[in-house]
Design an enzyme around this catalytic site. Structure first.
Site, PDB file in Angstrom:
ATOM      1  CG  ASN A 104      -1.795   1.217   1.257  1.00  0.00           C
ATOM      2  OD1 ASN A 104      -1.885   1.693   0.240  1.00  0.00           O
ATOM      3  ND2 ASN A 104      -2.590   1.551   2.427  1.00  0.00           N
ATOM      4  CD1 TRP A 105       4.271   1.294  -2.330  1.00  0.00           C
ATOM      5  CD2 TRP A 105       3.615   1.491  -4.232  1.00  0.00           C
ATOM      6  NE1 TRP A 105       4.923   0.067  -2.784  1.00  0.00           N
ATOM      7  CE2 TRP A 105       4.786   0.352  -4.457  1.00  0.00           C
ATOM      8  CE3 TRP A 105       3.197   1.723  -5.692  1.00  0.00           C
ATOM      9  CZ2 TRP A 105       5.135  -0.388  -5.313  1.00  0.00           C
ATOM     10  CZ3 TRP A 105       3.740   0.939  -6.627  1.00  0.00           C
ATOM     11  CH2 TRP A 105       4.697   0.064  -6.531  1.00  0.00           C
ATOM     12  CE  LYS A 106      -0.105   3.500   4.478  1.00  0.00           C
ATOM     13  NZ  LYS A 106       0.114   3.775   5.929  1.00  0.00           N
ATOM     14  CG  HIS A 134      -6.111   1.944   5.320  1.00  0.00           C
ATOM     15  ND1 HIS A 134      -5.386   2.868   6.091  1.00  0.00           N
ATOM     16  CD2 HIS A 134      -5.174   1.122   5.095  1.00  0.00           C
ATOM     17  CE1 HIS A 134      -4.276   2.564   6.373  1.00  0.00           C
ATOM     18  NE2 HIS A 134      -3.912   1.556   5.655  1.00  0.00           N
ATOM     19  CD  GLU A 165      -3.160   5.564   6.627  1.00  0.00           C
ATOM     20  OE1 GLU A 165      -3.095   5.643   5.400  1.00  0.00           O
ATOM     21  OE2 GLU A 165      -2.018   5.071   7.254  1.00  0.00           O
ATOM     22  CD  GLU A 181      -3.693  -2.478   7.417  1.00  0.00           C
ATOM     23  OE1 GLU A 181      -2.770  -2.554   7.146  1.00  0.00           O
ATOM     24  OE2 GLU A 181      -4.662  -1.494   7.054  1.00  0.00           O
ATOM     25  N   GLY A 209       1.922   2.288  10.868  1.00  0.00           N
ATOM     26  CA  GLY A 209       3.062   3.396  10.696  1.00  0.00           C
ATOM     27  C   GLY A 209       3.727   3.791  11.890  1.00  0.00           C
ATOM     28  CB  SER A 251       4.718  -1.540  12.127  1.00  0.00           C
ATOM     29  OG  SER A 251       4.530  -0.271  12.483  1.00  0.00           O
ATOM     30  N   GLY A 304       2.756  -0.984   4.563  1.00  0.00           N
ATOM     31  CA  GLY A 304       2.642   0.331   4.074  1.00  0.00           C
ATOM     32  C   GLY A 304       4.264   0.663   3.988  1.00  0.00           C
TER      33      GLY A 304
HETATM   34  C1  PEP Z   1      -1.135   0.264   6.273  1.00  0.00           C
HETATM   35  O1  PEP Z   1      -1.303   1.350   6.382  1.00  0.00           O
HETATM   36  O2  PEP Z   1      -2.005  -0.462   5.738  1.00  0.00           O
HETATM   37  C2  PEP Z   1       0.172  -0.242   6.763  1.00  0.00           C
HETATM   38  C3  PEP Z   1       0.129  -1.346   7.401  1.00  0.00           C
HETATM   39  O3  PEP Z   1       1.224   0.580   6.981  1.00  0.00           O
HETATM   40  P1  PEP Z   1       2.529   0.447   7.825  1.00  0.00           P
HETATM   41  O4  PEP Z   1       3.075  -1.022   7.288  1.00  0.00           O
HETATM   42  O5  PEP Z   1       3.440   1.545   7.657  1.00  0.00           O
HETATM   43  O6  PEP Z   1       2.148   0.197   9.287  1.00  0.00           O
END
Ligand code: PEP
Length: 252
Positions: free
Chosen positions: A9-11, A98, A100, A170, A176, A216, A237
């Site tokens: 997931n490159w956001k 998600h 976010e 998640e 993050g 993470s 992410g």
């Molecule tokens: C995500 O945003 O789906 C995610 C898992 O981010 P990260 O790996 O940076 O925690």
């Protein structure tokens, strides 16, 4: 056998150059090192780069997902992107729910339900995210929260739609933050989620649904997480922004 899946997931991080550079080089390395990754790899670039990404990946086993869709089919929604538009450029997967989007764009139950419906109308695969906040975990409400998130959205679907879903657990406190759930915490929640699918839809559905962990994940913790019996892969992410790191996660 359940599908093993790793999603990048490159956001809102990669521009045109970064996106195409990553994909071309990732493919080159996989080919040169003869990496036999017997899992589904899905990349989620930003909207403007979905088309080119999909074109580069033609004829490979990698797939593309959108990070979002609008909840209406079409109309006067300036700046939005519909499921049918994405379908018209060959996109077949989308991330929904998600944290976010829930937090910064106020996506609640009703909007998520509409998004799910539209996505299913166009036969999208849906990577549906659930997860508790730190407050909820500190108060031992994580199971109640996740159960409620599933009951008010995914579980509104008839069982013949569940084949379109991947579930991503998640925990918000792990996204993050560099603070990963322990593999025991993740496995316990994944087992719980699978038991909810068993209760609602029966054994054949619950045995087949891929439940991914996100929060993470990195090249050091991926192996422990992915070796748990109910963890079928990951939604990644930050660590998906570096080719070598992401490759190590894929190989875990
Ligand atoms: C995500 O945003 O789906 C995610 C898992 O981010 P990260 O790996 O940076 O925690």
């Amino acid at each position: 056998m359940r599908k093993k899946v790793v999603i990048a997931n490159w956001k809102m991080n990669y521009d045109f150059h970064d996106t195409t550079f990553f994909i071309r080089n990732f493919l080159k390395i996989v080919f040169e090192r003869k990496i036999n990754h017997n899992k589904e790899i899905i990349l989620a670039p930003s909207f403007p780069f979905l088309h080119i990404s999909n074109q580069i990946l033609q004829g490979t086993t990698l797939n593309i997902a959108a990070q979002n869709i609008h909840h209406k089919d079409k109309g006067s929604y300036t700046g939005e992107v519909s499921a049918s538009m994405l379908k018209s450029i060959g996109i077949q997967k989308v991330i929904l729910g998600h944290s976010e989007r829930r937090e910064f764009f106020f996506e609640k139950k009703n909007i998520l339900l509409e998004k799910m419906k539209i996505a299913l109308k166009y036969n999208f695969n849906i990577i549906f995210c659930v997860g508790e906040s730190l407050y909820e975990r500190s108060n031992n409400q994580q199971f109640k929260t996740v159960e409620c998130q599933l009951k008010e959205t995914v579980f509104q679907c008839p069982s013949n739609n569940i084949k379109y879903f991947y579930i991503a657990y998640e925990p918000i406190w792990a996204i993050g933050t560099g603070k990963t759930a322990t593999f025991e915490q993740a496995q316990t929640m994944h087992e719980f989620i699978r038991s909810l699918f068993l209760e609602k839809y029966g054994e054949s559905v619950s045995n087949k649904i891929s439940i991914l962990y996100g929060g993470s994940i990195n090249d050091l913790n991926a192996k422990d997480l992915f070796s748990q019996k109910d963890i079928d892969g990951g939604l990644v992410g930050n660590s998906s922004l570096q080719i070598e790191k992401f490759l190590k996660i894929v190989q875990s």
